[in-house]
Scaffold this active site. Structure first.
Site, PDB file in Angstrom:
ATOM      1  N   HIS A   1     -17.785  15.450 -26.655  1.00 47.09           N
ATOM      2  CA  HIS A   1     -19.106  14.810 -26.658  1.00 47.09           C
ATOM      3  C   HIS A   1     -19.226  13.773 -25.532  1.00 47.09           C
ATOM      4  O   HIS A   1     -20.266  13.665 -24.884  1.00 47.09           O
ATOM      5  CB  HIS A   1     -19.337  14.166 -28.030  1.00 47.09           C
ATOM      6  CG  HIS A   1     -20.520  13.264 -28.072  1.00 47.09           C
ATOM      7  ND1 HIS A   1     -20.401  11.887 -28.077  1.00 47.09           N
ATOM      8  CD2 HIS A   1     -21.855  13.522 -28.082  1.00 47.09           C
ATOM      9  CE1 HIS A   1     -21.608  11.349 -28.101  1.00 47.09           C
ATOM     10  NE2 HIS A   1     -22.509  12.313 -28.106  1.00 47.09           N
TER      11      HIS A   1
ATOM     12  N   GLU B   1     -19.955  15.476 -22.425  1.00 45.66           N
ATOM     13  CA  GLU B   1     -21.367  15.894 -22.389  1.00 45.66           C
ATOM     14  C   GLU B   1     -22.226  14.775 -21.784  1.00 45.66           C
ATOM     15  O   GLU B   1     -23.073  15.021 -20.924  1.00 45.66           O
ATOM     16  CB  GLU B   1     -21.833  16.242 -23.815  1.00 45.66           C
ATOM     17  CG  GLU B   1     -23.314  16.549 -23.929  1.00 45.66           C
ATOM     18  CD  GLU B   1     -23.933  15.879 -25.143  1.00 45.66           C
ATOM     19  OE1 GLU B   1     -24.826  15.028 -24.944  1.00 45.66           O
ATOM     20  OE2 GLU B   1     -23.531  16.210 -26.280  1.00 45.66           O
ATOM     21  N   HIS B   2     -21.998  13.524 -22.240  1.00 45.41           N
ATOM     22  CA  HIS B   2     -22.738  12.388 -21.652  1.00 45.41           C
ATOM     23  C   HIS B   2     -22.446  12.261 -20.151  1.00 45.41           C
ATOM     24  O   HIS B   2     -23.336  11.998 -19.357  1.00 45.41           O
ATOM     25  CB  HIS B   2     -22.325  11.086 -22.332  1.00 45.41           C
ATOM     26  CG  HIS B   2     -23.029  10.830 -23.631  1.00 45.41           C
ATOM     27  ND1 HIS B   2     -23.721   9.673 -23.883  1.00 45.41           N
ATOM     28  CD2 HIS B   2     -23.153  11.589 -24.742  1.00 45.41           C
ATOM     29  CE1 HIS B   2     -24.228   9.713 -25.102  1.00 45.41           C
ATOM     30  NE2 HIS B   2     -23.891  10.864 -25.660  1.00 45.41           N
TER      31      HIS B   2
ATOM     32  N   GLU C   1     -23.696   4.806 -29.995  1.00 45.29           N
ATOM     33  CA  GLU C   1     -24.214   6.000 -30.675  1.00 45.29           C
ATOM     34  C   GLU C   1     -23.515   6.173 -32.026  1.00 45.29           C
ATOM     35  O   GLU C   1     -24.137   6.451 -33.041  1.00 45.29           O
ATOM     36  CB  GLU C   1     -24.021   7.243 -29.798  1.00 45.29           C
ATOM     37  CG  GLU C   1     -24.562   8.517 -30.452  1.00 45.29           C
ATOM     38  CD  GLU C   1     -24.443   9.749 -29.571  1.00 45.29           C
ATOM     39  OE1 GLU C   1     -24.014   9.621 -28.404  1.00 45.29           O
ATOM     40  OE2 GLU C   1     -24.785  10.843 -30.062  1.00 45.29           O
TER      41      GLU C   1
END
Lengths: 435, 449
Positions: free
Chosen positions: B71, B74-75, B151
């Site tokens: 993840h 992904e950022h 997040e």
């Protein structure tokens, strides 16, 4: 009664999409609707709005309209809640009933092969809902459970606190599902009253997209609405957004605080609205390119997301924003938001920013029209805020017509850094309530 | 070089319609020479395209101890490449009127843009660039790591329900990496480094480990030409290892847990059973479980749990069964009951188990079964209204060990399910030794299991 033929006016909204033709349909019984025929898929999306929604709440009955809305599908005519659901499922139709601060919405989708039966079922829900005692208790229990969950939800606490500060005793000033106390006290008579206040012919807006002709739609409109009461409660009046500048801190034990902030805004029919919309896109318009996103997220990692938005309710107008940040960084993040607000009011936007925002907004607009459901929702929304059907063809020109000088005049007009009020829920370091 | 367009103003209303075609949802697929699979889903009703690249790499493919790296990467894919500056990708998409984002699951990482159909080549140019040319500065790493920690704070640590789910999933999987959250465990996220991100990137981001999905107002031949132009030149990694994750040992003992949090004001009980997912060429059990979820806990006015707990008795204010069907390895089938105000979690759980036991004895109401079958059939028609959703179906399936033939057979497999299939599947999964039961409670509540 004399039955007139369905009247149709066709408006071609070129150049957006060659074949998007909005027909303004008037039923034999005098109900109007907007229609886009789309026969390639054998179903219809139907969107209905009743202006007013939970702003029509009777005094001291907060939550009655919301509870009533939740009961529309819980039994109607000679069907109890379970029979109604079974009938709907057998048709593979979907009905959605929802209520907001400004309108009550009904969304329906059904296959062409089941159209008449689906409409008959929907008519029952809108004309002869049962509101029987057992359904009232069951749905009341669901609403109370939801209201209990909100007591310890920092986002809900922030909204409730801000709305009460901004709108006081006006219906906007409280959560539209009510409070545990108010909902517990609601009686069946209050539900019936909520129904007659909200659901009436003089406040209907309808849009349909899909596999149907104008004549067929005209018949449907009469079936659905012919037997509906002509009028309901008078619409509520305008309320000033009235919060002094400052900070309201709500103590809540959680590692990350929530901030909701804003000040008075601009109405939807204000001549400067388009310019304000473009300018806000640059400040905090939701995508990764906005100034607030850049400063708080991309450059400093203070939040997962931040945005600002114009909130032109029918009866009040504000400019708002929201984000979450860890308790140890909330104070810094608020300072940055204030700085960006100040910068926007003082120096406005650059020519490059304006051009990029205009290109984004004008390019993104046609992309919204990508399915029966989305088109129906856009069309019903346009009607209730009073936009003509040919708005679609002119909207992008209005965005492009915003010049740099005009944008910055409007930025200076609408952004008031000294008026900002922040509601912060959490335990942020170094922040306290003003006063 | 940067991908700046010469004349942005000219594009905004030059969107033209291709001739209207009758069929929405027409699917074409092919493979590039470098191994990249391509799926085209046509829908010519609006001049829009959804461009997606899905990598067969998700959180369950992370090295041990590096949770959250899939993840995090992904950022980081929105940062600088050898051809673009940090943030430029999204700026260019926005400057062309589009929107873009990305998402990571246990089995895949996907990137998408939604934009005017005539911008497809530009999207491919940028997406193919960041498949191989990511730079990553230490500054980007530090700031973006703060973003993913925020997040996690927002989406997990601020949500007691999300924390319960995380604890339950960790307890359900004894050995398989699905027990580790996609966002990552905070203490591991805090140590994720540039080297971790680059290692994951270099291992998994390659044309032969990716699926290109283009959906909307496009023609397959045009997509093929553009895909060959932009993705075709990328060198494949070759010899990608088979995706074999550590598997579950026999599960022999029921697991139970209570998560208490002062921020809970509505307690509930949840049960997750280990359940098989769709397997290539063998989707019947998963299809039967999809029915089972709707029969037990779909619409509360017609489902078995809803009728028993919300209508016949007022035990619950909400009940649901959930099953997602599509994943690479064994998934979960879950039940949730939110009790009415004066009902304890003990009573709620007992009532839930009574309903399940009675259902296993009485079997399926055939009228309910037929209604569900009809709804599933109709949902295929409604699905054609949302081409982005169709594109996602292919993306999820193709990164979960299924083939295009499996995706296309799925509606028929669903229509062929019998009540006996459903009861058999229920018999198989309702084993408390392969399940976790979780209670979400307020800190102060006095109740013992």
């Amino acid at each position: 009664m004399i039955r007139f033929a369905t009247l149709i006016f066709i408006l071609f909204t070129t150049p957006l999409r060659a074949e998007i033709a909005i027909q303004e349909v008037t039923s034999p019984g005098g109900i109007t609707a907007w229609l886009v025929e789309e026969h390639s898929l054998p179903f219809l999306s139907l969107e209905i709005r009743f202006r007013g929604g939970s702003s029509l709440e009777a005094p001291d009955k907060r939550g009655a309209i919301n509870l009533m809305t939740g009961l529309l599908e819980e039994g109607a005519g000679d069907l109890d809640a379970r029979e109604f659901a079974q009938a709907r499922e057998a048709l593979a139709a979907s009905f959605g009933f929802d209520v907001g601060d400004d309108s009550l919405s009904v969304s329906a989708e059904f296959l062409s092969e089941n159209r008449d039966q689906a409409i008959a079922l929907l008519r029952m829900a809108l004309i002869e809902p049962a509101f029987d005692a057992s359904s009232i208790e069951r749905v009341r229990g669901q609403v109370l459970s939801h209201l209990r969950s909100r007591i310890t939800d920092p986002n809900a606490i922030a909204s409730t606190t801000f709305d009460a500060l901004a709108y006081g005793d006006h219906p906007y000033g409280s959560y539209n599902s009510g409070t545990i106390e108010s909902v517990t006290k609601l009686a069946r008579a209050d539900i019936l009253d909520a129904f007659s206040r909200t659901i009436a012919r003089d406040r209907i807006y309808v849009a349909a997209v899909g596999d149907i002709t104008a004549t067929q739609l005209g018949d449907i409109l009469d079936t659905l609405f012919q037997d509906m009461p002509e009028t309901g409660a008078p619409q509520a009046g305008h309320v000033a957004f009235d919060v002094p500048a400052g900070i309201t801190l709500v103590d809540f034990e959680t590692p990350q605080s929530v901030a909701l902030f804003g000040h008075v805004g601009i109405t939807r029919d204000d001549p400067d609205f388009f310019a304000a919309y473009v300018v806000n896109q640059i400040l905090g318009g939701g995508n990764f390119s906005s100034r607030l996103m850049d400063e708080l997220r991309e450059n400093r990692g203070l939040t997962y997301g931040v945005r600002s938005y114009l909130l032109p309710y029918f009866l009040s107008e504000s400019i708002m924003g929201r984000f979450s940040s860890s308790n140890d960084s909330m104070a810094e993040a608020i300072d940055l938001v204030r700085d960006e607000w100040q910068k926007m009011a003082n120096t406005g936007v650059t020519a490059e920013e304006l051009s990029a925002a205009q290109t984004f907004l004008t390019g993104a607009y046609p992309l919204r029209f990508d399915g029966n459901g989305p088109i129906a929702r856009i069309m019903v929304g346009m009607q209730i805020i009073g936009l003509p059907a040919d708005y679609i063809a002119t909207r992008n020109d209005r965005i492009r017509a915003v010049t740099l000088e005009y944008a910055n005049r409007v930025a200076a007009r609408i952004y008031k850094p000294d008026a900002l009020h922040f509601v912060v829920v959490g335990q942020p370091d170094g922040l306290q309530s003003s006063q | 070089m940067r991908f700046i367009l010469g004349f942005l103003a000219a594009i905004t209303f030059s969107i033209s319609m291709s001739p209207t075609m009758a069929s929405a949802g027409q699917v074409t697929d092919f493979r590039l020479d470098n191994g990249m699979q391509v799926v085209v889903v046509e829908d010519h009703r609006a001049p829009v395209v959804v461009h997606m690249v899905w990598y067969k790499a998700g959180a369950a493919d992370e090295p041990a101890g590096r949770s959250g790296i899939a993840h995090f990467l992904e950022h980081l894919l929105f940062k600088a490449t050898t051809n673009m500056e940090a943030g430029e990708f999204s700026d260019v998409v926005a400057a062309n009127g589009g929107s873009d984002n990305a998402f990571t699951s246990q089995d895949y990482t996907a990137y998408f843009q939604r934009i005017a159909a005539d911008r497809l080549g530009l999207m491919m140019q940028m997406e193919s660039d960041r498949m191989r040319n990511l730079l990553l500065s230490e500054g980007d790493i530090a700031t973006e790591r703060d973003v993913i920690l925020e997040e996690r704070s927002q989406r997990t640590d601020s949500e007691p329900g999300a924390l319960l789910r995380e604890q339950m999933t960790a307890a359900l999987y004894l050995n398989h990496p699905y027990g580790v959250p996609v966002i990552g465990w905070r203490h591991e996220m805090e140590t994720l480094s540039r080297a971790d991100a680059l290692a994951f990137y270099q291992r998994f981001y390659a044309p032969d480990n990716a699926i290109l999905i283009v959906a909307g107002d496009v023609l397959p031949d045009d997509v093929r030409a553009l895909a060959q132009q932009y993705y075709g030149p990328l060198a494949p990694t070759g010899n990608l290892p088979e995706r074999l994750r550590p598997s579950e040992p026999p599960q022999l003992a029921e697991r139970r847990l209570i998560y208490r949090d002062a921020r809970v004001s509505q307690p509930y009980v949840k049960r997750s059973y280990l359940a098989p997912e769709r397997d290539s060429g063998n989707q019947t059990t998963a299809a039967a479980l999809a029915y089972l979820a709707r029969i037990l806990g779909g619409n509360s006015a017609t489902s078995v749990l809803g009728q028993a707990l919300q209508f016949e008795r007022q035990i619950a204010v909400y009940s649901r069964a959930g099953y997602s069907a599509t994943s690479l390895d064994d998934d979960t089938f879950s039940l949730i009951v939110v009790p009415s105000q004066d009902v304890s979690l003990t009573e709620a759980e007992e009532a839930m188990d009574e309903v399940i036991a009675k259902f296993m004895q009485d079997g399926i109401d055939l009228e309910q079964f037929e209604r569900i079958k009809m709804q599933i059939r109709a949902s295929e028609i409604y699905a054609l209204d949302d081409v982005g959703d169709l594109a996602e179906r292919y993306g999820r399936a193709l990164t979960s060990g299924l083939t295009i033939a499996d995706v296309q057979a799925w509606p028929q497999v669903l229509q062929a399910v019998t009540p006996e299939d459903v009861m058999q599947a229920a018999q198989m999964i309702f084993d408390r030794n392969k399940a976790v039961t979780g209670w979400l409670m307020q800190e102060s509540t006095e109740e013992t299991q």
